[in-house]
Design an enzyme around this catalytic site. Sequence first.
Site, mmCIF file in Angstrom:
data_model
loop_
_atom_site.group_PDB
_atom_site.id
_atom_site.type_symbol
_atom_site.label_atom_id
_atom_site.label_comp_id
_atom_site.label_asym_id
_atom_site.label_seq_id
_atom_site.Cartn_x
_atom_site.Cartn_y
_atom_site.Cartn_z
ATOM 1 C CB SER A 47 -13.179 1.421 0.190
ATOM 2 O OG SER A 47 -12.731 2.246 -0.854
ATOM 3 C CG ASN A 63 -1.530 1.377 1.490
ATOM 4 O OD1 ASN A 63 -0.927 2.241 2.127
ATOM 5 N ND2 ASN A 63 -2.729 1.578 1.005
ATOM 6 C CB VAL A 79 -4.677 3.044 -3.561
ATOM 7 C CG1 VAL A 79 -5.114 4.275 -2.772
ATOM 8 C CG2 VAL A 79 -3.317 3.284 -4.192
ATOM 9 C CD GLU A 80 -6.024 4.170 1.485
ATOM 10 O OE1 GLU A 80 -5.853 5.249 2.061
ATOM 11 O OE2 GLU A 80 -5.085 3.500 0.989
ATOM 12 C CG HIS A 81 -9.131 5.837 -2.531
ATOM 13 N ND1 HIS A 81 -7.987 5.841 -1.776
ATOM 14 C CD2 HIS A 81 -9.725 7.033 -2.309
ATOM 15 C CE1 HIS A 81 -7.895 6.984 -1.121
ATOM 16 N NE2 HIS A 81 -8.935 7.724 -1.419
#
Length: 519
Positions: A347, A294, A320-322
């Site tokens: 997410s 990440n 990426v957390e999105h």
Amino acid sequence: MAKIVTFEDAIKFVESGQTIIISGAGEVLLPDRLLAELETKYIETGEPKGLNVVYNVIPGAQRKGTGIDRLAHEEMVKRIYAGSYYTLKVEKLNELINKNSIEAYLIPYGALFNMVRTTAAGQPGVLTPVGIDTFVDPRVGGHKLTARTKGEISSVMEIEGKEYIFYKSLEIDVALIRATTADENGNLSIEQEPSSLGLLHQAMAAKNRGGTVIAQVEQIAKRGSMHPKEVAVPSIFVDYIVVDSDQMNAQPYNPAWTGDIKIPVDRAGDTPFDYRKVIVRRAAMELSPGQLVNCGFGLSAEVPLIAMEEGISDDVTFNVEHGPVGGVPNTKSSFGMGVNMMAIMDSHTIFDFYNAGRLDATFLGSAEVNREGSVNVSFINGKYNLGGFIDIVHSTKKIVFCGSFTASGLDIKIEDGKLNIVQDGRHIKFVNALGHMTFNGKQALIKNQKVYYVTERAVFTLTDEGLTLIEIAPGISLENDVLNKMEFRPHVSESLKEMDNRLFIPDPLGLKEHSPWSE
């Protein structure tokens, strides 16, 4: 069946005292026309007022005065549940907090996504170990941002000898969401949006408790023309549709961001050779083949660019957390999106595997660090911005914090393979007292996490002695440029060495030709 209405009619369903949830992150899924109409009505009539507002990721970050900032009027909003209040050009809400004008809770993104999910499921809340012994621990109380914020949204529970934070589910009256297309029945698709960001749970959270869901879309499709697999939010969770054919003007559809096309990528030239690149390149030296990684916002988001420059990016999976999994994550104002992804997840499912310890490494920013190796990123200069940080660091095996050694006014030249500090930053970042404890160094040691703190002039790691200096840049004085620029004296490793001299010349590091990449 959802009904197509005007914006004027739609906002009549938002009443004073209600709790509303708003979709979006930056320009993605941002129902900005709805929010603009709501703001105009308040300015003209004083209604609706006393709203409770929930948003998972900060909507409208790229344009000043848009998105969530449209609701930043003292009597319009009573209370906010969010993970960020200040980022890029979103700033008005933070001003209300600093004036103690509203109630405000700062909640980790992962916990907030699950609070919405449990609301949608009719469950009492979410139980998570994430955040124990940080500022969001209710025993610390730092998640309440103003003196007028009194209500408890969380508590600590012990199960089989382990502590957890229990976050209560929410009561959502109205969901204001965005999609690309609605068919005549009200089914929604998001083909022009890069991520879903919990959109379905937001609609369900309102609808399943008898609330109202209003969706802003770009276009209407014929009934029955939408493929079932394309439906992101079924019409059973939608009440009203409003049409804004210009909703993509601020950030036009990009087929690479949505995964509709793959593009040639060579962005090594995006990283000029300066002290910032020294930091990112030293951080990238902590990558290993096969890792799931990440990258956070800001400087750390440039680590994938260095991996590309070094020819090792195909051997690492960035996330990426999105939503994006694989490919190359975007940076700066388009952070949270990417290109050439293998998958785009929602997410809340990404935070599930973060919390379970699936991440091998993460690269994040650091604003303040103390002698125990604990870090503050969530409260700096009166500004509150947390995001998914606490969720990300909770179980990740290796954590690499990236940032300049000092801040504000820092001017550094790289000459003849050495650092030359022309002017140091005005603000010391290695401090005795943190504004918030966003990352707990002691807990990281208990969990056997490997932690590094990378700056342009020094590299630290976390040991039983606390923050430990292990590397120093060539051309730098240990006493004058490092130790005297800290509010405390860290442990200095007996094997202190110079940072790799390859970092201070413009040529690529040649990581691919060295272990572990050459094996």
